[in-house]
Design an enzyme around this catalytic site. Sequence first.
Site, PDB file in Angstrom:
ATOM      1  N   VAL A 403     -25.481  60.130  41.227  1.00  0.00           N
ATOM      2  CA  VAL A 403     -24.135  59.529  41.200  1.00  0.00           C
ATOM      3  C   VAL A 403     -23.351  59.864  39.930  1.00  0.00           C
ATOM      4  O   VAL A 403     -22.543  59.063  39.464  1.00  0.00           O
ATOM      5  CB  VAL A 403     -24.182  57.993  41.438  1.00  0.00           C
ATOM      6  CG1 VAL A 403     -24.770  57.677  42.812  1.00  0.00           C
ATOM      7  CG2 VAL A 403     -24.964  57.251  40.346  1.00  0.00           C
ATOM      8  N   CYS A 404     -23.592  61.042  39.367  1.00  0.00           N
ATOM      9  CA  CYS A 404     -22.863  61.503  38.172  1.00  0.00           C
ATOM     10  C   CYS A 404     -22.965  60.525  37.005  1.00  0.00           C
ATOM     11  O   CYS A 404     -21.999  60.311  36.272  1.00  0.00           O
ATOM     12  CB  CYS A 404     -21.388  61.778  38.513  1.00  0.00           C
ATOM     13  SG  CYS A 404     -21.142  63.205  39.558  1.00  0.00           S
TER      14      CYS A 404
END
Length: 544
Positions: A403-404
């Site tokens: 999720v970055c």
Amino acid sequence: MSAALEHEFYPTPISQIRKKEYPLLNKTTYLDHAGTTIYSRSLVNEFSNLMKENLLGNPHSKSPSSSLATHYVETARHRMLRFFRADPEHFDLIFVANATAAIKMVAEGVRDEPLWYGYHADAHTSLVGIRQLANAGSRCFMNDSDVEQWLSQGPQLPVQEKSKNKPTVGLFAYPGQSNMNGRRLPLDWAGRLRRAAARSNSQMYTLFDAAALVSSTQLDLSDHVNAPDFTALSFYKIFGFPDLGALIVRKKSGHVLLKRSYFGGGTVEMVIHGKGGVDAWHSTRATSLHEGLEDGTAAFHNIAALHCAVDVQERLFGSMTQVSQHANHLASVLYDQMCAITHSNGRSMCVMYNSRNANYRDRKTQGPTIAFNVRDVNGKYIGKNSFEQIAIEQGIQLRTGGVCNPGGIAQYLDMTAEEMRRGFKEGLRCGNEVDTFDGKPTGIVRVSFGAMSSMRDVESFMSLLQLLVDKETSWGPLQVQQTECALAPHSGHSGHSGHSAATTPPMSEKQDFGSNSSQSQTNFTMQKQTPSKMRGTFRRLMCF
């Protein structure tokens, strides 16, 4: 369950809002509002009418169509400042493509200076990337306590020997809300840093990533003295449409951005080419910050759509405070139920990744985002790709992977730099099908709520978890006992990962609810499954 737990926070019951404005949600359970929320039918219709009834031209002209476009752009600019309670006397708003573009604009403004950069470990990848420009050094603050200690000691900037006549610029960046698990970070750091920098006569600025925060709560910049210098955000996370972002700049700090080398069309008063490079010169527009920073033609159609977006948002949901109350209520209900669900042997199913003091009923410290992994009856993790495919089979849309948020993933999944480098050599990449190595998951599952979520979404997700009670898994797709079953249609994608080479000591903890929580460990194994093979496997194994 719905009748007992559904609370109404809006002018109209959420069931009626969904039926009229979000009919597509009747066919799916959407739980990725942290990625983007959903646009309403009224928003699309009103924007369509605006386009059909008005001729908008390129704003860089004085024709009637251009003047009308300019009017929409400038009124939207002031309207969005008011939406975030930012006084136009003290703030300016620069329209950009998205929050990452806003972050990059700040980076470009300071890259030619001796730059020291500090950032919180619980940051989006786009914030981490600025460290590549920090020619005067950088520091990753591993947790809130690190930041608090740094602020209390009085931040000092290093002196660069090669730039003694050019003072070092300091930039400290952090998110308002973790895009991984929804934890909300202290909002007072910007003001405290400004006062500390003033005492030491340092050039120190704050970059505030508000992209995750604004999706489900009110961003309040009314206190301009203590507000961040630069605030990055994306409008599609609030309204679903338009695909647009903004950088809100505290005017007293805006001069830093105007030091950038590059200039684009519309941002200059005059340009002299200079034959052979001699006498090359330009003058940047100085009337306002946005005139000197919005390169080229503004996305005037998207900007005009903001008027429709705010009108519809306020009509449907009242205020962002009401949205926050609604979304957090749903998250708190789901969180409690996920903590309670166990296999018949007493082993907890969900491993929750939260701060120690996570409280979904406290909107000051927690947003409506839940990060977790799921374990089978034997305590083995169900891989993120496998779990997402099962969710898709059940009509549920969510987010998996890194999720970055590389710092959050490294900390909560207990990944060392050595492990991650070794995994990279063996084929681990952002967004690929590798689910585990060294017995550890390589990413998480994330569900998040928004303005138009409902208790039905909670029920759908809990029904999915109930299907997994007492099931066994391998390190590949989920293995279940053969029983009579019907084949489901197949489609899917892999989530995006964002891994870090930095090791993060505990800034909080993962919570494992229930008894007998030990997990079995395996040697380093990496199983790659192509999407087609995964779909084929699930066609055979989804037998509940």
